[in-house]
Design a protein around this motif. Structure first.
Motif, PDB file in Angstrom:
ATOM      1  N   GLU A  48       0.873  -1.112  -0.020  1.00 32.53           N
ATOM      2  CA  GLU A  48       0.048  -0.142  -0.171  1.00 32.53           C
ATOM      3  C   GLU A  48       1.164   1.866   0.043  1.00 32.53           C
ATOM      4  O   GLU A  48       0.614   1.935  -0.592  1.00 32.53           O
ATOM      5  CB  GLU A  48      -0.918   0.376   1.515  1.00 32.53           C
ATOM      6  N   LYS A  49       1.996   0.883   1.144  1.00 30.83           N
ATOM      7  CA  LYS A  49       3.234   2.255   0.983  1.00 30.83           C
ATOM      8  C   LYS A  49       3.970   2.734  -0.320  1.00 30.83           C
ATOM      9  O   LYS A  49       3.479   4.018  -1.164  1.00 30.83           O
ATOM     10  CB  LYS A  49       3.782   2.027   1.947  1.00 30.83           C
ATOM     11  N   GLN A  84       0.911   3.890  -3.281  1.00 26.31           N
ATOM     12  CA  GLN A  84       0.669   5.223  -2.448  1.00 26.31           C
ATOM     13  C   GLN A  84       1.722   6.034  -3.106  1.00 26.31           C
ATOM     14  O   GLN A  84       0.842   7.208  -4.038  1.00 26.31           O
ATOM     15  CB  GLN A  84       0.367   5.872  -1.177  1.00 26.31           C
ATOM     16  N   ALA A  85       3.110   6.402  -2.496  1.00 26.65           N
ATOM     17  CA  ALA A  85       3.546   6.741  -3.169  1.00 26.65           C
ATOM     18  C   ALA A  85       3.691   6.588  -5.327  1.00 26.65           C
ATOM     19  O   ALA A  85       4.054   7.919  -5.870  1.00 26.65           O
ATOM     20  CB  ALA A  85       5.571   5.926  -3.326  1.00 26.65           C
ATOM     21  N   LEU A 110       1.415   7.029  -7.417  1.00 28.86           N
ATOM     22  CA  LEU A 110      -0.488   7.519  -6.926  1.00 28.86           C
ATOM     23  C   LEU A 110      -0.177   9.248  -6.332  1.00 28.86           C
ATOM     24  O   LEU A 110       0.161   9.902  -7.683  1.00 28.86           O
ATOM     25  CB  LEU A 110      -1.270   7.709  -5.943  1.00 28.86           C
ATOM     26  N   ALA A 111       0.585   9.203  -6.137  1.00 29.38           N
ATOM     27  CA  ALA A 111       1.353  10.660  -5.639  1.00 29.38           C
ATOM     28  C   ALA A 111       2.489  11.416  -6.710  1.00 29.38           C
ATOM     29  O   ALA A 111       1.940  12.302  -6.948  1.00 29.38           O
ATOM     30  CB  ALA A 111       2.483  10.526  -4.453  1.00 29.38           C
ATOM     31  N   ARG A 131       0.451  11.971  -9.571  1.00 33.23           N
ATOM     32  CA  ARG A 131      -0.314  13.211  -9.881  1.00 33.23           C
ATOM     33  C   ARG A 131      -0.060  14.423  -9.876  1.00 33.23           C
ATOM     34  O   ARG A 131      -0.130  15.044 -10.540  1.00 33.23           O
ATOM     35  CB  ARG A 131      -1.497  13.121  -8.394  1.00 33.23           C
ATOM     36  N   ALA A 137      -2.855   3.726 -10.333  1.00 32.21           N
ATOM     37  CA  ALA A 137      -2.423   2.909  -9.106  1.00 32.21           C
ATOM     38  C   ALA A 137      -3.644   3.314  -8.403  1.00 32.21           C
ATOM     39  O   ALA A 137      -3.437   1.870  -6.986  1.00 32.21           O
ATOM     40  CB  ALA A 137      -1.235   4.300  -8.460  1.00 32.21           C
ATOM     41  N   LEU A 138      -5.125   3.664  -8.796  1.00 26.47           N
ATOM     42  CA  LEU A 138      -5.978   4.152  -8.067  1.00 26.47           C
ATOM     43  C   LEU A 138      -6.866   2.573  -8.178  1.00 26.47           C
ATOM     44  O   LEU A 138      -7.236   1.948  -6.951  1.00 26.47           O
ATOM     45  CB  LEU A 138      -7.590   4.690  -8.284  1.00 26.47           C
ATOM     46  N   LEU A 153      -4.721  -0.008  -6.094  1.00 28.79           N
ATOM     47  CA  LEU A 153      -5.292   0.434  -4.054  1.00 28.79           C
ATOM     48  C   LEU A 153      -6.458  -0.247  -3.974  1.00 28.79           C
ATOM     49  O   LEU A 153      -7.086  -0.877  -2.682  1.00 28.79           O
ATOM     50  CB  LEU A 153      -5.140   2.079  -3.703  1.00 28.79           C
ATOM     51  N   LEU A 184     -13.124   3.506  -4.813  1.00 30.62           N
ATOM     52  CA  LEU A 184     -11.224   4.301  -5.174  1.00 30.62           C
ATOM     53  C   LEU A 184     -11.757   3.647  -6.517  1.00 30.62           C
ATOM     54  O   LEU A 184     -11.310   4.195  -7.320  1.00 30.62           O
ATOM     55  CB  LEU A 184     -10.160   2.752  -4.194  1.00 30.62           C
TER      56      LEU A 184
END
Length: 364
Positions: A194-195, A198-199, A201-202, A205, A216-217, A220, A236
């Motif tokens: 998950e980490k 999330q990285a 996805l950031a 973006r 990425a979504l 997740l 999500l």
């Protein structure tokens, strides 16, 4: 004269593709994708001509279009062009075009038609082993992980990903994080997965890349489903769906709609599941996705007690199975058996109604 015209068209298309490719992974991706979409009718003729007369141009075309094709869910179009090129080229890697050859093999691996890739896959593996440094095309690490990663040991996947972490391309690094977050590829624990996603996805973006954001979504959402967070998974998946619809990636939208509908069924909400499956069937661009949608509609109808409609959808799914799709045939046959069993139960129940949920709705 005709050959000269075809040559000029292929070279012109290649110049446009190479100019557009970097912009397809940033905020201007929709504008550049529109320019490439306008050339849709020239791509296959250009690849076909290149295969016969200038394989180097063909390989560069296929490699340069990889992001565009996958961003829009055009897997079959990509596979067709790559397969046509490889069928002429054979398992021979032109000098200096190892990664382009690798990309062609990765794209061809998505073909649903009968095409022997065994020799090409061997050559592709040698290309990966022999590459000195990182991949030059940002999309290569992602397509390699998606197409071949599931069939390789997790430590081998992790090694290839690690070799590319020295890349100075931010999109490549985000893609590596995304792949690292897939437990099926690297064996990463749920928290670490998950980490990593999330990285990714950031970063996507930050780059303004809608395609990366949607992937990425979606990842997740899958992680949320595995951990039993079905409500979060629905949320999500809806966010990812909004992005794929903006991109015009109909095939990806269809798959996401099927996923969300499956979740609705697990919650016992047949009324919400049915329109998602119906919309997915309209979006579906491949027989496989259409089968998934029809089987979903069959299950929804069966759980609602509408057994004639369930049988109709399941039979349509079975009839739509392409040659070699044994798993799809088995799933369709299993659904038909479940429908028949439901019908037998309803017939044996005193006062049984055609609309009998068989207890599924009550049990959730």
């Amino acid at each position: 004269m005709a050959e000269d015209l075809r040559a000029r068209r292929a070279v012109h298309l290649l110049a446009l593709v190479q100019r557009a490719d970097p912009y397809l992974r940033g905020p201007d991706q929709l504008r550049w994708a529109t320019l490439l979409r306008a050339e849709t009718g020239t791509v296959e003729p250009a690849v076909h001509w290149s295969a016969e007369h200038d394989p180097a141009v063909g390989l560069r075309l296929v490699a340069g279009l990889s992001t565009y094709w996958w961003m829009h869910g055009l897997r079959q179009e990509a596979a067709r062009s790559a397969r046509d090129l490889l069928s002429v080229l054979g398992p021979r890697v032109p000098e200096g075009l190892g990664e382009e050859y690798l990309l062609a093999v990765l794209l061809a691996a998505g073909s649903t038609e009968d095409f022997d890739l065994a020799d090409h896959l061997e050559q592709a593996a040698l290309v990966v082993e022999g590459l000195d440094g990182v991949f030059r095309h940002p999309v290569t690490v992602l397509l390699w992980a998606v197409a071949l990663g599931p069939f390789l040991p997790p430590d081998q996947v992790a090694d290839v990903l690690a070799r590319n972490t020295v890349s100075d391309d931010p999109w490549t690094l985000a893609a590596i994080q995304l792949c690292t977050g897939s437990p099926r590829l690297t064996g990463t624990d749920p928290e670490g997965a998950e980490k990593a996603v999330q990285a990714a996805l950031a970063q996507f973006r930050l780059l303004g890349d809608r395609w990366g954001v949607s992937m990425a979504l979606s990842a997740l959402a899958e992680l949320a489903a595995w951990s039993g967070q079905l409500g979060l998974c629905v949320e999500l998946t809806g966010e990812a769906l909004a992005v794929t619809e903006e991109l015009g990636a109909d095939e990806d939208s269809a798959l996401l709609l099927c996923r969300r509908a499956d979740l609705y069924l697990r919650h016992g909400d047949v009324r919400a599941a049915r329109p998602d499956y119906q919309c997915a069937l309209q979006f579906a661009g491949t027989p496989e996705t259409a089968i998934v949608a029809r089987l979903g509609l069959a299950r929804a109808a069966r759980h609602a007690g509408d057994l004639p409609a369930a049988k109709e959808f399941a039979l349509a799914a079975l009839e739509g199975c392409p040659a070699g799709s044994e798993l799809a045939r088995e799933e369709a046959a299993a659904e038909l058996a479940a429908i028949a069993a439901s019908g037998a139960v309803a017939a044996a129940t005193p006062g049984g109604s055609r609309r009998n949920s068989g207890g599924w709705l009550e049990s959730g």
